[in-house]
Write a protein that holds these residues in place. Structure first.
Motif, mmCIF file in Angstrom:
data_model
loop_
_atom_site.group_PDB
_atom_site.id
_atom_site.type_symbol
_atom_site.label_atom_id
_atom_site.label_comp_id
_atom_site.label_asym_id
_atom_site.label_seq_id
_atom_site.Cartn_x
_atom_site.Cartn_y
_atom_site.Cartn_z
ATOM 1 N N UNK A 71 -1.923 13.173 14.489
ATOM 2 C CA UNK A 71 -0.983 13.854 13.435
ATOM 3 C C UNK A 71 -2.063 14.128 11.691
ATOM 4 N N UNK A 72 -1.624 15.533 10.695
ATOM 5 C CA UNK A 72 -1.782 15.381 9.628
ATOM 6 C C UNK A 72 -1.980 13.998 8.753
ATOM 7 N N UNK A 73 -2.177 13.470 7.782
ATOM 8 C CA UNK A 73 -2.289 12.638 7.083
ATOM 9 C C UNK A 73 -0.898 12.872 7.066
ATOM 10 N N UNK A 74 0.190 13.738 5.946
ATOM 11 C CA UNK A 74 0.994 13.802 5.246
ATOM 12 C C UNK A 74 2.246 13.053 6.509
ATOM 13 N N UNK A 75 1.808 14.127 7.159
ATOM 14 C CA UNK A 75 3.257 13.243 8.683
ATOM 15 C C UNK A 75 2.853 11.903 9.365
ATOM 16 N N UNK A 76 1.793 11.353 9.106
ATOM 17 C CA UNK A 76 1.266 10.060 9.253
ATOM 18 C C UNK A 76 1.875 9.556 8.483
ATOM 19 N N UNK A 77 1.879 9.331 7.133
ATOM 20 C CA UNK A 77 2.950 8.953 5.662
ATOM 21 C C UNK A 77 3.474 9.009 5.792
ATOM 22 N N UNK A 78 4.786 10.297 6.006
ATOM 23 C CA UNK A 78 5.605 10.003 6.188
ATOM 24 C C UNK A 78 6.341 9.403 7.509
ATOM 25 N N UNK A 79 6.182 9.528 8.675
ATOM 26 C CA UNK A 79 6.510 9.215 9.625
ATOM 27 C C UNK A 79 6.681 6.978 9.790
ATOM 28 N N UNK A 80 5.475 6.818 8.305
ATOM 29 C CA UNK A 80 5.574 5.283 8.336
ATOM 30 C C UNK A 80 6.856 4.849 7.828
ATOM 31 N N UNK A 81 7.278 5.682 6.535
ATOM 32 C CA UNK A 81 9.094 5.616 5.906
ATOM 33 C C UNK A 81 9.512 5.174 6.210
ATOM 34 N N UNK A 82 10.145 5.939 7.371
ATOM 35 C CA UNK A 82 11.593 5.364 7.809
ATOM 36 C C UNK A 82 11.953 5.126 9.311
ATOM 37 N N UNK A 83 10.964 4.142 9.584
ATOM 38 C CA UNK A 83 11.064 3.778 11.419
ATOM 39 C C UNK A 83 11.650 4.886 12.252
ATOM 40 N N UNK A 84 11.521 4.088 13.263
ATOM 41 C CA UNK A 84 12.755 4.640 14.894
ATOM 42 C C UNK A 84 14.059 5.112 13.931
ATOM 43 N N UNK A 85 13.900 6.136 14.821
ATOM 44 C CA UNK A 85 15.601 6.666 14.729
ATOM 45 C C UNK A 85 16.419 7.428 12.980
ATOM 46 N N UNK A 86 14.760 7.281 12.856
ATOM 47 C CA UNK A 86 14.963 7.658 10.910
ATOM 48 C C UNK A 86 15.194 9.184 10.676
ATOM 49 N N UNK A 87 15.679 9.644 9.829
ATOM 50 C CA UNK A 87 15.489 10.784 9.176
ATOM 51 C C UNK A 87 14.751 11.522 8.088
ATOM 52 N N UNK A 88 14.117 12.216 7.658
ATOM 53 C CA UNK A 88 13.774 12.554 6.424
ATOM 54 C C UNK A 88 13.263 14.098 6.082
ATOM 55 N N UNK A 89 13.329 14.677 4.685
ATOM 56 C CA UNK A 89 12.494 16.075 4.821
ATOM 57 C C UNK A 89 11.217 15.378 3.451
ATOM 58 N N UNK A 90 9.981 16.767 3.890
ATOM 59 C CA UNK A 90 9.411 16.092 2.954
ATOM 60 C C UNK A 90 8.543 17.359 2.490
ATOM 61 N N UNK A 91 7.979 17.743 1.313
ATOM 62 C CA UNK A 91 7.261 18.854 1.085
ATOM 63 C C UNK A 91 5.012 18.017 1.347
ATOM 64 N N UNK A 92 4.539 18.096 1.821
ATOM 65 C CA UNK A 92 3.426 17.869 2.232
ATOM 66 C C UNK A 92 2.603 18.226 1.582
ATOM 67 N N UNK A 93 1.395 18.299 0.334
ATOM 68 C CA UNK A 93 0.469 18.851 -0.389
ATOM 69 C C UNK A 93 -0.339 19.201 0.539
ATOM 70 N N UNK A 94 -1.638 19.865 0.442
ATOM 71 C CA UNK A 94 -2.174 20.620 1.231
ATOM 72 C C UNK A 94 -3.380 19.496 1.349
ATOM 73 N N UNK A 95 -4.050 18.910 0.518
ATOM 74 C CA UNK A 95 -4.768 17.949 1.166
ATOM 75 C C UNK A 95 -4.388 16.740 1.717
ATOM 76 N N UNK A 96 -2.686 16.246 2.195
ATOM 77 C CA UNK A 96 -2.405 15.591 3.247
ATOM 78 C C UNK A 96 -1.859 16.704 4.654
#
Length: 126
Positions: A71-96
């Motif tokens: 996965x892209x660095x941004x999606x990895x970072x986002x996934x680490x924030x919520x844990x199994x069963x989590x749901x979020x929305x995120x804006x990922x800068x181009x560099x991520x």
């Protein structure tokens, strides 16, 4: 743009890397992404800044099992924030996301910020 978004909706916060996100559901924080060898089962919507769908499993009612390291660095970072069963929305800068290379297969132009809505359905540690 993102600063205005955070002012309008104070539930959006930014990380030091520039990822801007809002957690809808905090998952099981005992089952989080720990390293790039873990695999995750996700459902997601990826849109460009214009709101056009770039890629999605959500509209197909589908999921994707993927190695975290793929996965892209941004999606990895986002996934680490919520844990199994989590749901979020995120804006990922181009560099991520896809950076200056973009992604031809998804028609993502170079230096494009992306919006993701991510559901982390399962985390399998390796």
């Amino acid at each position: 743009f993102l600063e205005d978004l955070r002012k309008q909706d104070r539930k959006f916060v930014a990380t030091s890397s520039g990822l801007t996100y809002k957690v809808h559901t905090l998952g099981d924080m005992k089952k989080v992404v720990r390293n790039n060898r873990d695999t995750v089962l996700v459902r997601y919507r990826m849109l460009n800044v214009s709101g056009e769908v770039v890629d999605t499993t959500y509209y197909r009612g589908d999921t994707l099992r993927i190695d975290v390291g793929s996965m892209s660095r941004g999606v990895i970072e986002a996934a680490k924030l919520i844990g199994e069963g989590g749901h979020l929305e995120t804006w990922i800068p181009s560099r991520l996301a896809f950076g200056s290379a973009g992604c031809d297969s998804l028609s993502v132009l170079p230096n494009t910020m992306l919006y993701y809505e991510l559901w982390l359905i399962d985390v399998e540690g390796r």
